[in-house]
Write an enzyme that holds these catalytic residues in place. Structure first.
Site, PDB file in Angstrom:
ATOM      1  N   ASP A 118     -24.799   4.615   6.916  1.00 31.11           N
ATOM      2  CA  ASP A 118     -25.396   5.324   5.778  1.00 31.11           C
ATOM      3  C   ASP A 118     -26.921   5.237   5.849  1.00 31.11           C
ATOM      4  O   ASP A 118     -27.485   4.644   6.762  1.00 31.11           O
ATOM      5  CB  ASP A 118     -24.843   4.795   4.459  1.00 31.11           C
ATOM      6  CG  ASP A 118     -25.250   3.342   4.215  1.00 31.11           C
ATOM      7  OD1 ASP A 118     -25.948   2.742   5.056  1.00 31.11           O
ATOM      8  OD2 ASP A 118     -24.851   2.806   3.166  1.00 31.11           O
ATOM      9  N   ASP A 292     -16.567   8.132   1.358  1.00 32.59           N
ATOM     10  CA  ASP A 292     -16.569   6.694   1.620  1.00 32.59           C
ATOM     11  C   ASP A 292     -16.660   5.980   0.286  1.00 32.59           C
ATOM     12  O   ASP A 292     -17.203   6.526  -0.677  1.00 32.59           O
ATOM     13  CB  ASP A 292     -17.790   6.283   2.452  1.00 32.59           C
ATOM     14  CG  ASP A 292     -19.024   6.165   1.573  1.00 32.59           C
ATOM     15  OD1 ASP A 292     -19.600   7.214   1.223  1.00 32.59           O
ATOM     16  OD2 ASP A 292     -19.385   5.041   1.178  1.00 32.59           O
ATOM     17  N   CYS A 335       5.977   1.795   1.418  1.00 34.07           N
ATOM     18  CA  CYS A 335       4.678   1.660   2.079  1.00 34.07           C
ATOM     19  C   CYS A 335       4.827   0.898   3.395  1.00 34.07           C
ATOM     20  O   CYS A 335       5.461  -0.153   3.435  1.00 34.07           O
ATOM     21  CB  CYS A 335       3.696   0.925   1.160  1.00 34.07           C
ATOM     22  SG  CYS A 335       2.098   0.604   1.935  1.00 34.07           S
ATOM     23  N   CYS A 337       2.602  -0.790   5.051  1.00 36.08           N
ATOM     24  CA  CYS A 337       1.523  -1.758   5.311  1.00 36.08           C
ATOM     25  C   CYS A 337       2.048  -3.176   5.498  1.00 36.08           C
ATOM     26  O   CYS A 337       3.199  -3.494   5.192  1.00 36.08           O
ATOM     27  CB  CYS A 337       0.472  -1.712   4.199  1.00 36.08           C
ATOM     28  SG  CYS A 337       0.818  -2.775   2.787  1.00 36.08           S
ATOM     29  N   CYS A 340       3.442  -4.762   2.159  1.00 34.37           N
ATOM     30  CA  CYS A 340       4.688  -4.247   1.590  1.00 34.37           C
ATOM     31  C   CYS A 340       5.894  -4.439   2.507  1.00 34.37           C
ATOM     32  O   CYS A 340       7.023  -4.519   2.029  1.00 34.37           O
ATOM     33  CB  CYS A 340       4.526  -2.780   1.226  1.00 34.37           C
ATOM     34  SG  CYS A 340       3.272  -2.519  -0.050  1.00 34.37           S
ATOM     35  N   HIS A 366      -3.158  -2.931   1.913  1.00 38.33           N
ATOM     36  CA  HIS A 366      -2.354  -2.006   1.112  1.00 38.33           C
ATOM     37  C   HIS A 366      -3.207  -0.879   0.519  1.00 38.33           C
ATOM     38  O   HIS A 366      -2.863   0.304   0.647  1.00 38.33           O
ATOM     39  CB  HIS A 366      -1.604  -2.723  -0.001  1.00 38.33           C
ATOM     40  CG  HIS A 366      -0.939  -1.742  -0.913  1.00 38.33           C
ATOM     41  ND1 HIS A 366       0.253  -1.126  -0.582  1.00 38.33           N
ATOM     42  CD2 HIS A 366      -1.339  -1.175  -2.079  1.00 38.33           C
ATOM     43  CE1 HIS A 366       0.562  -0.246  -1.529  1.00 38.33           C
ATOM     44  NE2 HIS A 366      -0.383  -0.257  -2.448  1.00 38.33           N
TER      45      HIS A 366
HETATM   46 ZN   LIG Z   1       1.556  -1.444   1.058  1.00 39.72          ZN
END
Ligand SMILES: [Zn+2]
Length: 411
Positions: A118, A292, A335, A337, A340, A366
């Site tokens: 940035d 972002d 999910c 991830c 999860c 997550h």
């Molecule tokens: Zn998750």
């Protein structure tokens, strides 16, 4: 309408070619709480030296050359195709010249996909102490050790050329949208001068350079800034000075000024600092390609987990709530991830209460997985040509949380 830039040099662009693959133009579709307006969402592909970025896309923020609590493998698993790193932070610590000597930012942080750094402007005005901003740059005291430092448009270019991201951003002077008009105008005019200086100073032929539109929420200032920045030879257009303290309605109105002026412009549009799923979706509707924010990671570390909303539920679980200490279910059933697939709500609730470091990694994995999957669902609807019909479903899934309700603190 700003004509597509052509001819001289960089824009168009040979450095970061951007292709619009599909658009979802449609007659007025009523956004919740926002007046009826057209849908300007678009599907695109941005080609960068370290890989292709499909848009609309969200960039996780790696403030100190790391997305807090995650390693590059976690980021890839979450679906990240590009990350943002903060010029201001890396300039102060460990120093751009050190990172350059160590082989550049990609090698330094072990991330071989695209990186955007940035401008540094937001941190200068929000983090640094005793700052004095003049026509040529900003003098301030480092928030780390109190040393006096100075950042100019030219030095911000040198810093980013040394770091070596795929995309650099011109130094700007952002102000909160609620500031008086004269202050917003003064910062906008300074941002314009610095945009010209940045273009003149930037030399790396393998690095894209984006410029920033300012102008707060004043339609006349936004229009002037859009016309000025769009007329310059940048590879992409950032929209700054939003995602601050404006309301979602004020933000949508500002974008309704900016985006039509960029109609036909071949460059990507990046709205800086926006991060809740609901805010991201509405900005996609307004025609934005890149985003972002530290928000998904920051709220995760605070125990707030994004989950699909259903129109009734707001789309967020607060794992600090004692009820979750006995909840054996995953945070989100479907999910993929790390959190999860392996752990329960009860386990994460316990880790958060015990301030165990693993809590921050799992929760961040997550929220970034949810955010990046949500952007992929938006792209899928655009690719299938079903985005307008899918909006009700996407709005329900996004939940009702606007970033301003969660956090507006600087990174
Ligand atoms: Zn998750």
């Amino acid at each position: 309408m700003v004509p597509a830039t052509s001819g001289s040099g960089r824009s168009g662009s040979a450095v970061a070619p951007f292709t619009v693959l599909a658009t979802a133009d449609g007659p007025g579709i009523r956004a919740r709480g926002v007046r009826a307006r057209g849908v300007r969402a678009r599907l695109g592909r941005l080609e960068l030296p370290h890989g292709v970025v499909e848009t609309p896309q969200f960039m996780p923020v790696g403030t100190n050359a790391t997305v807090k609590a995650l390693d590059p493998g976690d980021l890839e698993a979450a679906g990240a195709s590009i990350v943002l790193a903060n010029t201001y932070h890396l300039f102060l610590r460990p120093g751009h010249e050190r990172i350059e000597r160590l082989g550049g930012l990609h090698r330094f942080m072990g991330w071989d996909r695209p990186i955007l750094t940035d401008s540094g402007g937001f941190q200068v005005v929000s983090l640094a102490d005793a700052r004095v901003i003049d026509a040529d740059g900003a003098t301030f005291r480092s928030h780390i050790d109190g040393s006096e430092r100075r950042l100019t448009p030219e030095l911000a270019m040198r810093v980013q050329e040394a770091l070596g991201p795929d995309i650099a951003v011109a130094l700007d002077h952002p102000v909160y949208p609620s500031r008086p008009r004269a202050e917003v105008e003064d910062a906008m005019e300074r941002t314009h001068r610095w945009a010209e200086k940045s273009l003149a100073a930037h030399e790396r032929p393998d690095q894209a350079l984006f410029g920033i539109i300012q102008g707060g929420i004043d339609p006349e200032l936004r229009e002037r800034s859009t016309r000025f920045i769009a007329a310059l030879d940048f590879d992409g257009i950032c929209i700054g000075g939003l995602a601050g303290d404006e309301t979602p309605v004020q933000r949508a109105r500002a974008l309704d000024v900016v985006v039509p002026l960029l109609d036909g412009d071949p460059r990507p549009r990046y709205l800086m600092g926006l991060g809740s799923p609901a805010d991201l979706l509405e900005a996609v509707v307004s025609g934005i390609d890149l985003f972002d924010s530290v928000l998904p990671a920051r709220v995760a570390r605070n125990g707030q987990l994004w989950v699909p909303g259903d129109g009734e539920e707001p789309g967020r679980l607060n794992l600090r709530n004692a009820a979750f200490l006995d909840d054996p279910r995953p945070v989100q059933e479907d999910c993929p991830c790390l959190l999860c697939t392996q752990f329960s709500r009860a386990y994460l609730a316990h880790l958060l209460r015990a301030r165990e470091l693993l809590a921050y990694r799992l929760a961040t994995c997550h929220n970034l997985t949810f955010t990046l999957d949500f952007m992929a669902r938006i792209r899928a609807a655009l690719r299938a040509g079903t985005f307008p019909e899918s909006l009700a479903f996407l709005r329900a899934r996004a939940g009702r949380i606007s970033g301003g309700a969660v956090a507006v603190e600087p990174a």
